[in-house]
Structures are given as structure tokens and as C-alpha cells.
Design an enzyme around this catalytic site. Structure first.
Site, PDB file in Angstrom:
ATOM      1  N   HIS A  42       0.830  -1.214  -0.002  1.00  0.00           N
ATOM      2  CA  HIS A  42      -0.140  -0.005  -0.062  1.00  0.00           C
ATOM      3  C   HIS A  42       0.939   1.307   0.038  1.00  0.00           C
ATOM      4  CE1 HIS A  42      -2.332  -3.118   2.332  1.00  0.00           C
ATOM      5  NE2 HIS A  42      -3.277  -2.493   1.962  1.00  0.00           N
TER       6      HIS A  42
ATOM      7  N   ASP B 243       2.235   1.856   3.517  1.00  0.00           N
ATOM      8  CA  ASP B 243       3.246   1.106   3.900  1.00  0.00           C
ATOM      9  C   ASP B 243       4.709   1.575   3.594  1.00  0.00           C
ATOM     10  OD1 ASP B 243       0.978  -0.551   4.154  1.00  0.00           O
ATOM     11  OD2 ASP B 243       1.549  -1.857   2.287  1.00  0.00           O
TER      12      ASP B 243
HETATM   13  C1  XUL Z   1      -7.454  -6.636   4.007  1.00  0.00           C
HETATM   14  C2  XUL Z   1      -6.789  -7.032   3.075  1.00  0.00           C
HETATM   15  C3  XUL Z   1      -5.558  -6.137   2.413  1.00  0.00           C
HETATM   16  C4  XUL Z   1      -5.703  -6.010   0.990  1.00  0.00           C
HETATM   17  C5  XUL Z   1      -4.910  -5.094   0.273  1.00  0.00           C
HETATM   18  O1  XUL Z   1      -8.423  -7.744   4.760  1.00  0.00           O
HETATM   19  O2  XUL Z   1      -6.760  -8.100   2.696  1.00  0.00           O
HETATM   20  O3  XUL Z   1      -4.645  -6.106   2.942  1.00  0.00           O
HETATM   21  O4  XUL Z   1      -4.929  -7.458   0.694  1.00  0.00           O
HETATM   22  O5  XUL Z   1      -5.491  -3.631   0.573  1.00  0.00           O
END
Ligand code: XUL
Ligand code: CO
Length: 437
Positions: free
Chosen positions: A99, A102
């Protein structure tokens, strides 16, 4: 500088090995069904759990220190990037997923936040070249900041929608710059707590608008990879709009997004929706939306997204059968969206968890290939539906027979019967293949 000094580069030692920090089933270079194991599996590291999460839960603080010897947030982000590549290198992970938030901490203003992202992205690019690693997918965190408490694309506020759009734009640019193979939209807070305060239609239309704008912008800057929806039925919201694969696929078709979007199926999300992991993969594959996988597992005795490392070989076998039947990954892979349990609080535990997850998917691949070679399950399936290759079956499918002809046929027969489903036999065959000679 090394961050994981005590951990060796992890090697394949074979199934007789008792070495903890070694692969027992995952041999990256071994060829199975014409392809190297590493290219079947496309393993990826999740930046958020692996590099950031410290074991915080609602009852207590973190149990692992992931500050990488730094106190300044940007120094920490840069050290984290170096540590990430050391970890990927030692584990032989080819890819990572992230993300925006992150990799670089959010600042007071969007301008400053974006400048921080640029600095870390330059560092990541340098590290990617040094270590030969790639981005499986990037995504935007549209759920942590309080501005997104009522959703991002689905927010009641157009101002928040504008912020979400700006954030996605930048996240796509960074993903593209890093050569990312895909871009994920997980629902975040796109859902509701109560319909009493929710304009369902407006929210759905606006999520589709955000996706459409993202798609159009990405294509305009030369990003050709797929977007992925990652379905999840609940958590954080009581009801998440991307409930499961079938719901998300219906949504994409309704809004004309089906050419550019695929599914990113997460095992724990599947079970939260009351489905098996295999079911969600089957739906995606048969509907032409197979894309990528978030590899983890939930705990059936708990009702939430525990994001555990996958260690159930039965599940990974059935999942890898679907992957093989889909023709394998193209742009996708197996991203370990998984975290160690809170008391597993050493870096050694983290490596051990990845090894366990990678070995379990390697076992799954080996077993799925064995099921195909064995042939008994495929044979039974073909036999069950054999009638559809016969004259009556063919005439129904080609549209030659209408209701009147079908009625005449049924009246002429008096009664008919169907064959057994043979479930217990097939489950025994599965055990034969898994544990037999
Ligand atoms: C949340 C989840 C996230 C996604 C990316 O449950 O799985 O980490 O993979 O936003
Ligand atoms: Co996920």
C-alpha cells in the site's frame, strides 16, 4: 547493513530434512508440468504485515519491534525498504505487494506525503534493480485515515472522494514507475454499518466512478496491467460491497469494467463469506476473472480475518488445482497477506512462517499435479456428466429441443434416474493421492 543477521539464505533440503530454516517441499528450480515451481507460484511478500505490523491487537501493544533501528519516520521507511529486500532475497521471494502508506508515512499535507512517496519509491527502484525483485501489485490505503471513516469512493463527501482520487492517482503512478504488474482495490471501508444512514445506489455508482477514473488515468500513462478487486464480505464494515467474487463480477459487468479488472482472491475472505477458498477461485476462473491470490488462512472457530500463514495442505492442493486449471498465473501470484501470531514475536518466527506458507503451497502444487496424473477425479467428473455428450444432451444444448419436445420425451420415458455423486469415493481418492504411494 544486515537486519536479519542470524537468518541464513533459505535453501531447499527435501522432505527428509529436519532443518527448520530450510524448504522441505519448495524447490524453486524443480520443473513440474513443464514449468519451474517458482514460476508456477510467483510468491510475493506483503509489505504491510511483514515489514510494518508489530503484533498490536485491541488488548495490547506490539510484541515485535519493526523500527529497524531508526526513530525518524523517513529514516525508518528507508531502513524498512532495505530490510524488505534482505528478507525477500533470503527467502527467494520474487515479488512484493504494497500500500502507498506502507512504504512511506503520511505527512501533514498531501503534497508532503507525495514527496515522501517519491523518495522511498526511488529507493525501492534502486533495490529492485540490485536484488532483481519485482512488484506484483500496488494499492492505495483508503481506510486508515479518519477522513475515510465513511468510505472513500463511497464517501458521503465529494471532498473525500477527491482526496481518494488524488491518492489513487499517485499510487498508480508509483506502481507504474516500479514496474508493478497489477493494481488492487480491496474494499477498505466501502460498505455500511446501517442502511438507515446509507444511500446504497449513490455509493455504488461513485465507487464505479472511482474505478473508471483510475482505469482511464492508468491507461493514459501507459500502465497496461490488470486491476484487481479483492472481495471481502465484512470487516471493517458490517457489510462490504465487494462481498464475494460473484458479487464483484456482477458489479464490474454492470459498470463496464469487466475488460480491465480481475479478481484477487484471499482465502480468509472466502471463508468469511461462507465459501471455500476453492469456490471463490472456481467462480473467478469460470467467469474469466481469475487473476491473483492473497495466500493466507482463517480460523474457522473465530469470526474474523485472522490472516494466518497458510499451513493446510488440503486447502492449498484444491486451490492449486484451480490455478492449474486456469492455465496458471499470468500477471498474478501468491501474495502472503498473512501475519505471524502475536506470540510468535521474533524475526526467526517471521522467516519460519514464510517457509511454512511457501512449503504448503509447494505441497499443494505437487499434489495438484499428482491428482491430474492420477486421473480418477477427472474421470469420475466426466462420467457424472456423460449424458450431456449423448444425443439428448447435445440436442438440449444446441437449442434443437424446446419445451414441447422435452415434454414428449419425458412422457415417453415415464420416469428417469441419475447416477451417484460418489462424494465419499472422491474424498477417499483425494486422500489416496495426498497420503498414498
Ligand atoms: C484486508 C486485506 C488488504 C488487502 C490490500 O483484509 O486483505 O490487506 O489485501 O488492501
Ligand atoms: Co488481502
Amino acid at each position: 547493513m544486515a537486519y536479519f543477521d542470524t537468518i541464513p539464505a533459505v535453501k531447499y533440503e527435501g522432505k527428509a530434512s529436519r532443518t527448520p530454516l530450510a524448504f522441505h517441499f519448495y524447490d524453486p528450480e524443480e520443473v513440474i508440468l513443464g514449468k519451474k515451481m517458482k514460476d508456477h507460484l510467483n510468491f510475493a511478500m506483503s509489505y504491510w504485515h511483514t515489514m510494518c505490523a508489530e503484533g498490536v491487537d485491541m488488548f495490547g501493544v506490539g510484541t515485535v519491534d519493526k523500527s529497524y533501528g531508526q526513530t525518524d519516520p523517513m529514516e525508518q521507511a528507508l531502513a524498512k525498504a532495505e530490510a524488505a529486500f534482505e528478507l525477500m532475497d533470503k527467502l527467494g521471494l520474487q515479488y512484493y505487494c504494497f500500500h502507498d502508506r506502507d512504504i512511506a508515512p503520511e505527512a501533514e499535507t498531501l503534497t508532503e506525503t507525495n514527496a515522501r512517496l517519491d523518495i522511498v519509491a526511488d529507493k525501492l527502484l534502486e533495490l529492485q534493480q540490485k536484488y532483481g525483485k519485482k512488484v506484483l501489485w500496488g494499492t492505495a490505503n483508503l481506510f486508515s485515515n479518519p477522513r475515510y471513516m465513511n468510505g472513500a469512493g463511497s464517501s458521503n463527501s465529494p471532498e473525500v472522494f477527491a482526496f481518494a482520487a488524488a491518492q489513487v492517482k499517485k499510487a498508480i503512478e508509483i506502481t507504474h514507475k516500479l514496474g508493478g504488474q497489477g493494481f488492487v482495490f480491496w474494499g477498505g471501508r466501502e460498505g455500511y454499518e446501517t442502511l438507515l444512514n446509507t444511500n446504497y445506489k449513490l455509493e455504488q455508482d461513485n465507487i464505479a466512478r472511482l474505478f473508471t477514473l483510475a482505469r482511464d488515468y492508468a491507461r493514459s500513462i501507459g500502465f497496461t496491467g490488470p486491476f484487481y478487486i479483492e472481495p471481502k464480505p465484512k470487516e471493517p464494515m458490517k457489510h462490504q460491497y465487494d462481498y464475494d467474487a460473484a458479487t464483484a463480477i456482477g458489479f464490474l459487468r454492470k459498470y463496464g469494467l469487466d475488460k480491465d479488472f480481475r479478481m484477487n482472491i484471499e482465502a480468509n475472505h472466502a471463508t468469511l463469506a461462507g465459501h471455500t477458498f476453492q469456490h471463490e477461485l472456481r467462480v473467478s476462473r469460470e467467469e474469466g476473472f481469475f487473476g491473483s491470490i492473497d495466500a493466507n488462512i482463517g480460523d474457522m472457530l473465530l469470526g474474523w480475518d485472522t490472516d494466518q500463514f497458510p499451513t493446510n495442505a488440503y486447502d492449498t492442493t484444491l486451490a492449486m488445482l484451480e490455478v492449474l486449471d486456469a492455465g496458471g498465473f499470468t500477471t498474478g501470484g501468491l501474495n502472503f497477506d498473512a501475519k505471524t501470531r502475536r506470540p510468535s514475536n521474533t524475526f526467526e518466527d517471521l522467516f519460519q512462517a514464510y517457509i511454512a506458507g511457501m512449503d504448503t503451497f509447494a505441497l499443494g502444487l505437487r499434489m495438484a499435479a499428482k491428482i491430474k496424473a492420477d486421473g480418477r477425479i477427472e474421470e469420475a467428473l466426466a462420467a457424472k456428466y456423460a449424458g450431456w455428450s449423448g444425443e439428448l444432451g447435445q440436442d438440449i444444448q444446441s437449442g434443437k429441443l424446446g419445451f414441447a419436445e422435452l415434454e414428449a420425451y419425458a412422457l415417453g420415458k415415464g420416469n428417469v434416474s441419475t447416477g451417484s455423486g460418489r462424494q465419499e469415493y472422491l474424498e477417499a481418492v483425494l486422500n489416496d493421492v495426498l497420503f498414498g504411494a
